[in-house]
Scaffold this motif. Structure first.
Motif, short mmCIF file in Angstrom:
data_model
loop_
_atom_site.label_atom_id
_atom_site.label_comp_id
_atom_site.label_asym_id
_atom_site.label_seq_id
_atom_site.Cartn_x
_atom_site.Cartn_y
_atom_site.Cartn_z
N ASN A 61 -5.91 5.85 -4.91
CA ASN A 61 -6.86 5.07 -5.72
C ASN A 61 -8.02 4.57 -4.88
OD1 ASN A 61 -5.43 5.46 -8.06
ND2 ASN A 61 -4.33 3.52 -7.92
N LYS A 62 -7.74 4.15 -3.64
CA LYS A 62 -8.81 3.71 -2.74
C LYS A 62 -9.74 4.87 -2.41
CE LYS A 62 -6.53 -0.13 -0.36
NZ LYS A 62 -6.01 -0.60 0.93
N LYS A 91 -10.29 7.51 -4.27
CA LYS A 91 -11.08 7.82 -5.46
C LYS A 91 -12.21 6.83 -5.65
CE LYS A 91 -7.55 10.19 -8.19
NZ LYS A 91 -6.72 10.11 -9.40
N SER A 92 -11.92 5.54 -5.42
CA SER A 92 -12.96 4.53 -5.60
C SER A 92 -14.06 4.69 -4.54
CB SER A 92 -12.36 3.12 -5.57
OG SER A 92 -11.81 2.86 -4.31
N LYS A 93 -13.70 5.10 -3.33
CA LYS A 93 -14.70 5.34 -2.29
C LYS A 93 -15.59 6.52 -2.67
CE LYS A 93 -12.39 3.42 1.76
NZ LYS A 93 -11.78 3.70 3.05
N SER A 98 -17.99 5.47 -5.44
CA SER A 98 -19.06 4.57 -4.99
C SER A 98 -20.04 5.28 -4.07
CB SER A 98 -18.48 3.35 -4.30
OG SER A 98 -17.78 3.75 -3.12
#
Length: 195
Positions: free
Chosen positions: A186-187, A189-191, A194
């Protein structure tokens, strides 16, 4: 990880002959042969296999010998591993059976046995320390200490069978790493989103 039957047999004969004091005292010897001397398995795999083997019924040393033999040479390797581990001791027991009555009253033999006990205690303590250090490294100091306290409570205060405690912690370990993997994905994917 190419290995011969000769290496497997020699390793298991050594652990069977040199192991003194029951199954758990043989585990450091098996670990030395499998991890350090022959590099059949990594330390992490050995620890995981040991945990699973502890949850199963039967003598721990023969389960580890069977696992290593099976990993190296399949079912025939498992049979060779078990036989090489237990046969020398069985033969020695049969040969020395007639001398037991004479030797049991000897103060020298009693002294020899008592002098070996601290060595076994140190070997088991060292192995426990190494596994604890790896657990703390993987889980962190706080979680590692919490698990140490929980396992002490489960095993000493609330007398729960060790196999049940091992299964509980194995279950948590599987869940912990699955959640950790999901959080890292999840981290990532969020990186990516962004960026």
């Amino acid at each position: 990880m190419k290995s011969s039957y000769k290496e497997l047999i020699l390793a298991m004969v050594r652990t069977g002959i040199l192991g003194f004091g029951g199954g758990p005292s043989v585990i450091p010897l098996i670990r030395y042969e499998a991890v350090t001397r022959y590099h059949w398995v990594k330390d992490e795999e050995f620890g995981e296999t040991l945990a699973i083997a502890n949850a199963l019924p039967g003598p721990i040393a023969t389960k580890m010998a069977a696992y290593l033999g099976y990993k190296l040479k399949g079912p025939i390797g498992a049979a060779f591993g078990i036989l090489a581990h237990i046969l020398p001791t069985c033969i020695a027991m049969v040969l020395l059976l007639t001398l037991i009555n004479v030797l049991s009253f000897s103060s020298r033999v009693t002294g020899m046995i008592q002098s070996v006990m601290p060595v076994i205690a140190v070997m088991l303590g060292l192995m426990a320390y190494e596994f604890a250090a790896k657990a703390v490294k993987g889980l962190g100091k706080v979680l590692g200490c919490i698990f140490f306290i929980l396992s002490f409570l489960f095993l000493q205060i609330i007398p729960i069978h060790p196999a049940i405690v091992i299964v509980i912690f194995l279950g948590y370990g599987a869940l912990h790493y699955k959640l950790q993997d999901r959080i890292q994905k999840n981290k990532s994917k969020s990186k990516e989103m962004s960026a």
